[in-house]
Design a protein around this motif. Structure first.
Motif, PDB file in Angstrom:
ATOM      1  N   LEU A 210      -0.244   1.604   7.077  1.00 56.47           N
ATOM      2  CA  LEU A 210      -0.309   0.153   6.907  1.00 56.47           C
ATOM      3  C   LEU A 210      -1.700  -0.153   6.376  1.00 56.47           C
ATOM      4  N   ILE A 211      -1.788  -0.800   5.215  1.00 53.49           N
ATOM      5  CA  ILE A 211      -3.090  -0.997   4.576  1.00 53.49           C
ATOM      6  C   ILE A 211      -3.434  -2.481   4.475  1.00 53.49           C
ATOM      7  N   ASN A 212      -4.720  -2.769   4.521  1.00 53.16           N
ATOM      8  CA  ASN A 212      -5.232  -4.119   4.291  1.00 53.16           C
ATOM      9  C   ASN A 212      -5.458  -4.275   2.789  1.00 53.16           C
ATOM     10  N   LEU A 213      -4.734  -5.192   2.170  1.00 48.50           N
ATOM     11  CA  LEU A 213      -4.817  -5.349   0.713  1.00 48.50           C
ATOM     12  C   LEU A 213      -6.219  -5.714   0.248  1.00 48.50           C
ATOM     13  N   LYS A 214      -6.997  -6.282   1.131  1.00 45.01           N
ATOM     14  CA  LYS A 214      -8.373  -6.654   0.791  1.00 45.01           C
ATOM     15  C   LYS A 214      -9.204  -5.429   0.408  1.00 45.01           C
ATOM     16  N   TYR A 215      -8.867  -4.256   0.958  1.00 47.11           N
ATOM     17  CA  TYR A 215      -9.678  -3.053   0.750  1.00 47.11           C
ATOM     18  C   TYR A 215      -9.068  -2.084  -0.262  1.00 47.11           C
ATOM     19  N   VAL A 216      -8.091  -2.528  -1.026  1.00 47.14           N
ATOM     20  CA  VAL A 216      -7.527  -1.680  -2.080  1.00 47.14           C
ATOM     21  C   VAL A 216      -8.491  -1.631  -3.255  1.00 47.14           C
ATOM     22  N   ARG A 217      -8.862  -0.423  -3.670  1.00 41.69           N
ATOM     23  CA  ARG A 217      -9.748  -0.263  -4.832  1.00 41.69           C
ATOM     24  C   ARG A 217      -8.943  -0.106  -6.111  1.00 41.69           C
ATOM     25  N   LYS A 218      -7.918   0.757  -6.066  1.00 49.27           N
ATOM     26  CA  LYS A 218      -7.085   0.919  -7.258  1.00 49.27           C
ATOM     27  C   LYS A 218      -5.778   1.633  -6.916  1.00 49.27           C
ATOM     28  N   TYR A 219      -4.840   1.488  -7.822  1.00 50.60           N
ATOM     29  CA  TYR A 219      -3.549   2.161  -7.700  1.00 50.60           C
ATOM     30  C   TYR A 219      -3.452   3.223  -8.786  1.00 50.60           C
ATOM     31  N   ILE A 220      -3.161   4.448  -8.377  1.00 46.96           N
ATOM     32  CA  ILE A 220      -3.070   5.574  -9.306  1.00 46.96           C
ATOM     33  C   ILE A 220      -1.599   5.945  -9.481  1.00 46.96           C
ATOM     34  N   ARG A 221      -1.119   5.941 -10.726  1.00 45.59           N
ATOM     35  CA  ARG A 221       0.303   6.207 -10.976  1.00 45.59           C
ATOM     36  C   ARG A 221       0.640   7.698 -10.930  1.00 45.59           C
ATOM     37  N   ARG A 222      -0.308   8.557 -11.312  1.00 40.07           N
ATOM     38  CA  ARG A 222       0.010   9.978 -11.457  1.00 40.07           C
ATOM     39  C   ARG A 222       0.264  10.643 -10.099  1.00 40.07           C
ATOM     40  N   GLU A 223       0.837  11.854 -10.156  1.00 42.15           N
ATOM     41  CA  GLU A 223       1.094  12.678  -8.971  1.00 42.15           C
ATOM     42  C   GLU A 223       1.923  11.933  -7.927  1.00 42.15           C
ATOM     43  N   GLY A 224       2.926  11.198  -8.407  1.00 35.24           N
ATOM     44  CA  GLY A 224       3.787  10.481  -7.486  1.00 35.24           C
ATOM     45  C   GLY A 224       3.272   9.119  -7.110  1.00 35.24           C
ATOM     46  N   GLY A 225       1.999   8.853  -7.383  1.00 37.19           N
ATOM     47  CA  GLY A 225       1.405   7.556  -7.098  1.00 37.19           C
ATOM     48  C   GLY A 225       0.740   7.493  -5.739  1.00 37.19           C
ATOM     49  N   TYR A 226      -0.448   6.916  -5.712  1.00 31.14           N
ATOM     50  CA  TYR A 226      -1.134   6.699  -4.440  1.00 31.14           C
ATOM     51  C   TYR A 226      -2.101   5.527  -4.599  1.00 31.14           C
ATOM     52  N   ILE A 227      -2.588   5.045  -3.447  1.00 27.64           N
ATOM     53  CA  ILE A 227      -3.507   3.904  -3.418  1.00 27.64           C
ATOM     54  C   ILE A 227      -4.866   4.400  -2.945  1.00 27.64           C
ATOM     55  N   GLU A 228      -5.889   4.067  -3.687  1.00 27.35           N
ATOM     56  CA  GLU A 228      -7.242   4.429  -3.251  1.00 27.35           C
ATOM     57  C   GLU A 228      -7.889   3.213  -2.595  1.00 27.35           C
ATOM     58  N   MET A 229      -8.399   3.430  -1.369  1.00 33.52           N
ATOM     59  CA  MET A 229      -9.021   2.352  -0.615  1.00 33.52           C
ATOM     60  C   MET A 229     -10.533   2.375  -0.814  1.00 33.52           C
ATOM     61  N   THR A 230     -11.203   1.310  -0.423  1.00 28.80           N
ATOM     62  CA  THR A 230     -12.649   1.216  -0.630  1.00 28.80           C
ATOM     63  C   THR A 230     -13.429   2.222   0.205  1.00 28.80           C
ATOM     64  N   ASP A 231     -12.800   2.779   1.257  1.00 31.15           N
ATOM     65  CA  ASP A 231     -13.486   3.812   2.050  1.00 31.15           C
ATOM     66  C   ASP A 231     -13.267   5.201   1.470  1.00 31.15           C
ATOM     67  N   GLY A 232     -12.606   5.281   0.298  1.00 33.50           N
ATOM     68  CA  GLY A 232     -12.384   6.556  -0.370  1.00 33.50           C
ATOM     69  C   GLY A 232     -11.087   7.237   0.005  1.00 33.50           C
ATOM     70  N   SER A 233     -10.374   6.729   0.987  1.00 30.82           N
ATOM     71  CA  SER A 233      -9.118   7.367   1.399  1.00 30.82           C
ATOM     72  C   SER A 233      -8.046   7.151   0.334  1.00 30.82           C
ATOM     73  N   GLN A 234      -7.171   8.141   0.221  1.00 31.99           N
ATOM     74  CA  GLN A 234      -6.061   8.080  -0.727  1.00 31.99           C
ATOM     75  C   GLN A 234      -4.758   7.978   0.067  1.00 31.99           C
ATOM     76  N   ILE A 235      -4.103   6.853  -0.066  1.00 28.87           N
ATOM     77  CA  ILE A 235      -2.947   6.550   0.765  1.00 28.87           C
ATOM     78  C   ILE A 235      -1.662   6.711  -0.058  1.00 28.87           C
ATOM     79  N   PRO A 236      -0.724   7.533   0.403  1.00 29.61           N
ATOM     80  CA  PRO A 236       0.530   7.686  -0.347  1.00 29.61           C
ATOM     81  C   PRO A 236       1.318   6.382  -0.353  1.00 29.61           C
ATOM     82  N   ILE A 237       2.130   6.215  -1.389  1.00 30.90           N
ATOM     83  CA  ILE A 237       2.997   5.050  -1.464  1.00 30.90           C
ATOM     84  C   ILE A 237       4.413   5.526  -1.757  1.00 30.90           C
ATOM     85  N   SER A 238       5.351   5.049  -0.953  1.00 30.17           N
ATOM     86  CA  SER A 238       6.741   5.451  -1.123  1.00 30.17           C
ATOM     87  C   SER A 238       7.264   4.983  -2.477  1.00 30.17           C
ATOM     88  N   ARG A 239       8.099   5.808  -3.080  1.00 32.24           N
ATOM     89  CA  ARG A 239       8.632   5.489  -4.405  1.00 32.24           C
ATOM     90  C   ARG A 239       9.348   4.136  -4.394  1.00 32.24           C
TER      91      ARG A 239
END
Length: 254
Positions: A210-239
């Motif tokens: 569960l992510i806080n949208l305020k801290y989303v840095r970017k969305y990466i489409r490659r490798e199935g797609g994931y969300i990068e947060m401002t703390d550097g974590s890479q969060i998977p996103i369901s298709r």
């Protein structure tokens, strides 16, 4: 327990008062009903006169709310179990503040469980604090309450939801990742926090996240797609949730 807990019932519906009284008489032998009130004014008078240990308090009454009643007791010396309808506007604020409640129509087993929680907390000297109720009053004023009370191993921690970067499931536990590189382990399922936080500000990107949208840095489409947060974590996103995530981000105003 060495003595019964002095208990007052405050509800504008006589049938509800009688039902609660009968449940206590039959199933909750550790309680003693010392007063019944049918509106805020009577409730305040009864509490001042009887000095109870526990109050069952209806939220909505003709001449005010249960919250109005509590304003008469800034230094509260009793525990409260709210009685409320599921769709009441205040249900989220009550949950955020870690205050006990029972939904109408009252289920006997849920009522007994609520009583047992109060007794257990009192025996552990973790009776509901004035801080929890102060936070409740604050939270009633906001769509995203300003404080979230979460139980920890040694008591209660009060978090500003806007400082929560993300929450990650760990079996029946949840890890809170908070700005300032802090993290807290809480013995509750992620679903409980999704129900509380998952509106305009938080998004369930994956079964475990569960992510806080305020801290989303970017969305990466490659490798199935994931969300990068401002703390550097890479969060998977369901298709199946990618499109919904992009919609939420396009509408998010922080």
């Amino acid at each position: 327990m060495s003595r019964k807990l002095k208990t007052i019932i405050v509800d504008d519906e006589p049938d509800a008062v009688n039902f609660i009284n009968s449940i206590i008489g039959e199933y909750c032998t550790s309680l003693e009903v010392v007063g019944k009130a049918y509106n805020v004014t009577e409730g305040v008078q009864q509490i001042k006169r009887e000095k109870p240990d526990l109050v069952f308090l209806d939220v909505e009454m003709p001449n005010g709310t249960g919250f109005d009643l509590l304003t008469h007791f800034p230094e509260k010396t009793f525990d409260v179990v709210f009685i409320t309808a599921f769709n009441h506007y205040a249900i989220k604020a009550i949950k955020f503040s870690a205050v006990d409640y029972i939904l109408k129509p009252i289920n006997i087993n849920e009522f007994i469980e609520a009583v047992n929680r109060v007794i257990r907390k009192r025996s552990e000297k973790h009776s509901q604090s004035n801080e929890n109720f102060r936070i409740l009053m604050e939270n009633l004023k906001s769509s995203l309450p300003s404080r979230l009370a979460i139980p920890t191993a040694d008591g209660m921690e009060y978090l500003n939801p806007r400082e929560i970067i993300r929450i990650e499931a760990d079996r029946s536990y949840s890890w809170f990742y908070i700005s300032g590189k802090r993290k807290i382990l809480v013995s509750k399922h992620l679903k409980e926090f999704q129900d509380l936080l998952g509106d305009r500000h938080f998004f369930r990107s994956h079964n475990s996240h569960l992510i806080n949208l305020k801290y989303v840095r970017k969305y990466i489409r490659r490798e199935g797609g994931y969300i990068e947060m401002t703390d550097g974590s890479q969060i998977p996103i369901s298709r199946t949730r990618k499109d919904l995530f992009l919609v939420h981000m396009s509408r998010f105003k922080g």
